[in-house]
Design an enzyme around this catalytic site. Structure first.
Site, PDB file in Angstrom:
ATOM      1  N   ASP A  77      19.020  28.245 -12.728  1.00  0.00           N
ATOM      2  CA  ASP A  77      19.320  28.673 -11.361  1.00  0.00           C
ATOM      3  C   ASP A  77      18.036  28.804 -10.537  1.00  0.00           C
ATOM      4  O   ASP A  77      16.945  28.947 -11.087  1.00  0.00           O
ATOM      5  CB  ASP A  77      20.028  30.034 -11.370  1.00  0.00           C
ATOM      6  CG  ASP A  77      21.386  29.950 -12.040  1.00  0.00           C
ATOM      7  OD1 ASP A  77      21.976  28.858 -12.059  1.00  0.00           O
ATOM      8  OD2 ASP A  77      21.833  30.993 -12.563  1.00  0.00           O
TER       9      ASP A  77
HETATM   10  N1  URA Z   1      22.556  30.856 -17.362  1.00  0.00           N
HETATM   11  C1  URA Z   1      22.521  31.331 -16.098  1.00  0.00           C
HETATM   12  O1  URA Z   1      23.339  32.133 -15.712  1.00  0.00           O
HETATM   13  N2  URA Z   1      21.555  30.894 -15.279  1.00  0.00           N
HETATM   14  C2  URA Z   1      20.606  30.024 -15.664  1.00  0.00           C
HETATM   15  O2  URA Z   1      19.742  29.666 -14.869  1.00  0.00           O
HETATM   16  C3  URA Z   1      20.651  29.535 -16.982  1.00  0.00           C
HETATM   17  C4  URA Z   1      21.643  29.972 -17.808  1.00  0.00           C
END
Ligand code: URA
Length: 237
Positions: free
Chosen positions: A101
């Protein structure tokens, strides 16, 4: 030597299926000759034309990046935000393997090798994705067990293969939890913690398989060694 349709597909011109059609239709030339036979083997020095356009065969490149916060895991962003491939100095058309993310930091592999990317991403390869999450609130053993037994995301049961409470801050009412998963569903870790009642304040991926980022500063990257690449290939099922 590799199969012609695979080389065309990995040059980013089109998919492997479409490449096969183009070959059968006589739209592909190798060293000045039309080739219509699927599976013709070519190497990096061959001159390949698709629809009369020369394709370039790139050497394979593999990187481990310690992704900083505020960078998008993609190769193009319509909102003009900074993207992960901006951080790596190469002319090769590399792309990230899986997604972190915008606000997640840590280990991210990038390559232009589709086979390698598939092995890393496939849950069957059993490659650990290890995250350190800062949670609002303090998790209990029972909730940790639920994460290990599995929670449903989009009606699919996903399990954490390991969950470890690392630190508690009673004054701030937060805790740090290390969680290991094998899949890479969208926002998987945040959604798994949400499923047991916790908001993730911060998320950092410490490691993908053998690739940990503790020696890389935020935004730093390194190339993988041939040995490391072959270790991943040995996991192919
Ligand atoms: N899980 C998440 O919620 N966000 C990420 O960036 C990676 C795994």
């Amino acid at each position: 030597m590799e199969r012609l349709q695979k080389v065309i597909a990995s040059a980013g011109v089109t998919s492997r299926r479409k490449a096969e059609e183009l070959i059968k239709e006589g739209k592909v030339q190798v060293n000045g000759k039309v080739v219509t036979e699927l599976g013709t083997k070519v190497n990096t020095t061959d001159e390949i034309l698709v629809n009369n356009k020369l394709i370039t065969i790139e050497d394979k490149e593999y990187y481990l990046l310690n992704k900083p916060r505020g960078v998008v895991t993609t190769t193009a962003d319509d909102k003009d935000r900074k993207i992960v491939t901006d951080l790596i100095n190469t002319k090769a058309r590399i792309y990230p393997i899986g997604r972190l993310d915008y606000d997640t930091t840590g280990a991210l592999l990038l390559t232009n090798d589709g086979d390698f990317a598939n092995i890393v991403m496939h849950p069957k390869s059993g490659i650990d994705k290890v995250y350190l999450a800062k949670l609002e609130g303090i998790i209990k053993g029972e909730q940790i067990n639920t994460l290990k037994k599995g929670v449903k995301l989009d009606n699919i049961l996903v399990k954490a293969s390991r969950v470890k409470l690392k630190k508690i801050n009673p004054e701030k009412n937060t805790c740090m939890v290390e969680i290991t998963i094998h899949e890479g569903k969208n926002h998987q870790v945040k959604r798994m913690f949400e499923a047991v009642g916790f908001h993730v304040e911060k998320l950092h991926r410490e490691r993908v398989g053998i690739f940990a980022v503790q020696d890389l500063k935020s935004g730093e990257y390194r190339k993988l060694s041939p040995k490391e690449v072959s270790i991943i290939y040995s996991l192919k099922k």
